[in-house]
Write a protein that holds these residues in place. Structure first.
Motif, PDB file in Angstrom:
ATOM      1  N   ASN A  19       0.810  -1.218   0.000  1.00 33.53           N
ATOM      2  CA  ASN A  19       0.000   0.000   0.000  1.00 33.53           C
ATOM      3  C   ASN A  19       0.847   1.273   0.000  1.00 33.53           C
ATOM      4  O   ASN A  19       0.312   2.370   0.047  1.00 33.53           O
ATOM      5  CB  ASN A  19      -0.940   0.008   1.210  1.00 33.53           C
ATOM      6  CG  ASN A  19      -0.184  -0.015   2.526  1.00 33.53           C
ATOM      7  OD1 ASN A  19       0.895  -0.576   2.621  1.00 33.53           O
ATOM      8  ND2 ASN A  19      -0.768   0.580   3.543  1.00 33.53           N
ATOM      9  N   ALA A  55      -0.300   0.107  -5.120  1.00 32.38           N
ATOM     10  CA  ALA A  55      -1.654   0.592  -4.854  1.00 32.38           C
ATOM     11  C   ALA A  55      -2.275   1.261  -6.084  1.00 32.38           C
ATOM     12  O   ALA A  55      -3.495   1.232  -6.255  1.00 32.38           O
ATOM     13  CB  ALA A  55      -1.645   1.547  -3.669  1.00 32.38           C
ATOM     14  N   LEU A  56      -1.463   1.847  -6.956  1.00 37.04           N
ATOM     15  CA  LEU A  56      -1.982   2.512  -8.154  1.00 37.04           C
ATOM     16  C   LEU A  56      -2.564   1.519  -9.158  1.00 37.04           C
ATOM     17  O   LEU A  56      -3.351   1.899 -10.027  1.00 37.04           O
ATOM     18  CB  LEU A  56      -0.898   3.333  -8.840  1.00 37.04           C
ATOM     19  CG  LEU A  56      -0.492   4.635  -8.177  1.00 37.04           C
ATOM     20  CD1 LEU A  56       0.563   5.352  -9.013  1.00 37.04           C
ATOM     21  CD2 LEU A  56      -1.684   5.543  -7.963  1.00 37.04           C
ATOM     22  N   GLY A  58      -4.580  -0.880  -8.536  1.00 36.89           N
ATOM     23  CA  GLY A  58      -6.007  -0.990  -8.237  1.00 36.89           C
ATOM     24  C   GLY A  58      -6.547  -2.401  -8.129  1.00 36.89           C
ATOM     25  O   GLY A  58      -7.742  -2.605  -8.316  1.00 36.89           O
ATOM     26  N   THR A  60      -6.779  -6.088  -5.754  1.00 35.70           N
ATOM     27  CA  THR A  60      -6.574  -6.672  -4.437  1.00 35.70           C
ATOM     28  C   THR A  60      -5.720  -7.924  -4.589  1.00 35.70           C
ATOM     29  O   THR A  60      -5.555  -8.443  -5.689  1.00 35.70           O
ATOM     30  CB  THR A  60      -7.921  -7.048  -3.779  1.00 35.70           C
ATOM     31  OG1 THR A  60      -8.576  -8.005  -4.632  1.00 35.70           O
ATOM     32  CG2 THR A  60      -8.795  -5.827  -3.576  1.00 35.70           C
TER      33      THR A  60
END
Length: 187
Positions: A19, A55-56, A58, A60
């Motif tokens: 993250n 994190a960019l 997108g 999980t």
């Protein structure tokens, strides 16, 4: 008051928080999406001086793992850095998607090594020298990145050594003796 940034030193195989934005100071990191009952899906590999911002992307289920001993430092990205990362990520994703479709598996591995050589290798008169830290990547790491089994990687590397396509180097480096244009002969 300024925010303190994390600086981490990790051994090969350890995970980093996905993250955060990281600048790779030393070593190499690998981003993959792990799905139960399936092989990991490689989303990118980064080395010294490069930024990685999982994190960019997108998604999980992402895991950022060290491929070698690494030193990373948390970075506060600017909009320009984010845009640059996403552009580079798109290039890597396209290359990795193309590589995932190469058959037979031995050709895929050879083309993956060539891509690593282009990104991280050192050109010499004998070919491209690949070194991922103090030693080369393990057969299992190469298998995970390429979407192959460890046994197939081991057999292919043995075949490549016997045919002179690759050779071991001092300090655990790997010498790739085949140019990118010659790789298509193995497809």
């Amino acid at each position: 008051m300024s925010r303190r940034c994390l600086r981490l030193s990790l051994r090969a195989g350890e995970t980093l928080p996905s993250n955060l934005c990281w600048r790779v100071e030393q070593g190499y990191v690998w981003l993959a999406r792990w799905c139960p009952g399936a092989d990991p899906l490689t989303l990118g590999v980064w080395g010294p001086g490069e930024l990685v911002m999982p994190a960019l992307i997108g998604l999980t289920g992402l895991e950022l793992r060290s491929l070698s001993a690494v030193v990373v430092e948390e970075e506060e990205p600017t909009s320009a850095m984010e845009r640059e990362f996403l552009e580079e990520q798109l290039r890597q994703a396209a290359i990795l998607l193309l590589l995932s479709r190469v058959r037979p598996a031995e050709s895929r591995l050879l083309q993956l090594l060539d891509w690593f050589g282009t990104r991280f290798g050192t050109m010499t008169s004998q070919g491209v020298v690949l070194r991922f830290g103090e030693k080369t990547l393990t057969h299992q790491q190469l298998a995970d990145i390429a979407g192959m089994t460890r046994v197939t990687v081991t057999k292919a590397l043995t075949q490549f050594r016997q045919s002179g396509v690759i050779a071991g180097q001092e300090g655990g480096a790997l010498l790739l003796r085949v140019s990118a244009s010659e790789l298509w002969e193995y497809s």
